[in-house]
Write a protein that holds these residues in place. Structure first.
Motif, PDB file in Angstrom:
ATOM      1  N   TRP A 138      -0.466 -18.301  19.184  1.00  0.00           N
ATOM      2  CA  TRP A 138      -2.002 -18.889  19.048  1.00  0.00           C
ATOM      3  C   TRP A 138      -2.421 -19.942  19.498  1.00  0.00           C
ATOM      4  O   TRP A 138      -3.577 -20.096  19.766  1.00  0.00           O
ATOM      5  CB  TRP A 138      -2.301 -18.702  17.381  1.00  0.00           C
ATOM      6  N   GLU A 139      -1.661 -20.949  19.314  1.00  0.00           N
ATOM      7  CA  GLU A 139      -1.859 -22.412  19.910  1.00  0.00           C
ATOM      8  C   GLU A 139      -2.194 -22.306  21.564  1.00  0.00           C
ATOM      9  O   GLU A 139      -3.168 -22.966  21.921  1.00  0.00           O
ATOM     10  CB  GLU A 139      -0.740 -23.454  19.759  1.00  0.00           C
TER      11      GLU A 139
ATOM     12  N   ASP B  37      -5.650 -20.800  21.537  1.00  0.00           N
ATOM     13  CA  ASP B  37      -6.528 -21.911  20.909  1.00  0.00           C
ATOM     14  C   ASP B  37      -6.799 -22.739  22.139  1.00  0.00           C
ATOM     15  O   ASP B  37      -8.059 -23.376  22.168  1.00  0.00           O
ATOM     16  CB  ASP B  37      -5.995 -22.647  19.634  1.00  0.00           C
TER      17      ASP B  37
ATOM     18  N   LEU C 151      -9.199 -21.518  24.497  1.00  0.00           N
ATOM     19  CA  LEU C 151     -10.819 -21.533  24.089  1.00  0.00           C
ATOM     20  C   LEU C 151     -11.416 -22.857  24.132  1.00  0.00           C
ATOM     21  O   LEU C 151     -12.200 -22.975  24.695  1.00  0.00           O
ATOM     22  CB  LEU C 151     -10.617 -21.155  22.403  1.00  0.00           C
ATOM     23  N   SER C 152     -10.262 -24.028  23.993  1.00  0.00           N
ATOM     24  CA  SER C 152     -10.863 -25.154  24.278  1.00  0.00           C
ATOM     25  C   SER C 152     -11.232 -25.593  25.537  1.00  0.00           C
ATOM     26  O   SER C 152     -12.223 -26.537  25.523  1.00  0.00           O
ATOM     27  CB  SER C 152     -10.008 -26.255  23.233  1.00  0.00           C
TER      28      SER C 152
ATOM     29  N   GLU D 196     -17.118 -18.836  20.619  1.00  0.00           N
ATOM     30  CA  GLU D 196     -15.785 -18.695  20.002  1.00  0.00           C
ATOM     31  C   GLU D 196     -16.181 -17.561  18.983  1.00  0.00           C
ATOM     32  O   GLU D 196     -15.160 -16.746  18.818  1.00  0.00           O
ATOM     33  CB  GLU D 196     -15.789 -20.063  18.916  1.00  0.00           C
TER      34      GLU D 196
ATOM     35  N   ILE E  42     -12.840 -15.291  19.624  1.00  0.00           N
ATOM     36  CA  ILE E  42     -11.394 -15.014  18.567  1.00  0.00           C
ATOM     37  C   ILE E  42     -11.332 -13.808  18.046  1.00  0.00           C
ATOM     38  O   ILE E  42     -10.132 -12.916  18.029  1.00  0.00           O
ATOM     39  CB  ILE E  42     -12.106 -15.743  17.382  1.00  0.00           C
TER      40      ILE E  42
END
Length: 238
Positions: free
Chosen positions: A85-86, A89, A92-93, A99, A103
């Motif tokens: 998940w990191e 994430d 995404l960043s 978002e 997600i």
């Protein structure tokens, strides 16, 4: 590179040094919304060609024009110390995406590839198949105009292969181009629009299945049969 191309490759030579010319006269392009199979025996130059496209080959002469792409390597690569998940994430960043759409799509893909239960685990501890599925999820979340996929079926179970093929066709329908290097010729024959056959670092045939059959002299041959004839012929030429 014309406006429909997502990738254009025109290499006169390439290798790991000026003394190592592993590629010679490699030229092809990929249009929006088509799947192109990069086919060849072990050591033919497929991975070297991909490295040239990615810009990580030391010696390259020629021109390569490539749009934004996602790369799914044969050997999955993850950051140590980051959970799955990191990784999502982090993607995404660094992406210019909504978002609120990203997600739910991520969660849906995790569910599709049966990774929801390990989303907070470290990918370096996953099996090869689970790592490959993790790389596929990250690539699909990026939504590029080009996918470069190296041996995508290695380590995947039949269900995951079917899901991947569905996703590849969906991305094609949305206008993405796909360059897929694979040894699974029966699957490539079913899903690819065109093929690039490489042997000894050079293109020995290219085109759709009909054109490959014409080059091989096998009017009704399978891709496997044509591949066998063309590579044997190339070896005889040497």
């Amino acid at each position: 590179m014309n406006q429909n191309d997502v990738l254009s490759v025109n290499l006169t030579e390439g290798g790991y040094s000026t003394d190592s010319k592993l590629l010679q006269d490699i030229s092809f392009s990929i249009d929006k919304g088509e799947i192109v199979g990069l086919i060849g025996p072990n050591g033919a130059g497929k991975s070297t060609t991909i490295k040239a496209i990615l810009g990580i080959l030391n010696h390259v002469k020629g021109d390569i024009h490539v749009n934004e792409y996602a790369y799914i390597p044969e050997r999955p690569i993850f950051y140590d110390g980051l959970t799955l998940w990191e990784h999502i994430d982090f993607l995404l960043s660094v992406s210019e995406v909504d978002e609120q759409q990203f997600i739910p799509k991520a969660k849906k893909l995790l569910e599709t590839f049966r990774l929801s239960h390990v989303v907070n685990h470290y990918p370096e501890n996953f099996s090869k198949g689970m790592q490959q599925k993790g790389m596929i999820v990250l690539a699909l979340l990026k939504q590029p105009s080009l996918y470069i996929i190296d041996e995508p079926f290695m380590g995947l179970d039949p269900t995951a292969i079917n899901k991947l093929l569905e996703m590849i066709n969906r991305e094609k329908e949305h206008g993405a181009g796909i360059l897929m290097s694979t040894h699974v010729l029966d699957t490539a024959e079913k899903i690819c629009d065109r093929f690039i056959l490489i042997s000894d670092g050079k293109v020995i045939s290219h085109g759709n299945l009909g054109e490959i059959r014409m080059d091989s002299g096998l009017e009704h041959g399978s891709l496997f049969d044509c591949f066998d004839v063309l590579t044997e012929r190339d070896n005889d030429d040497w």
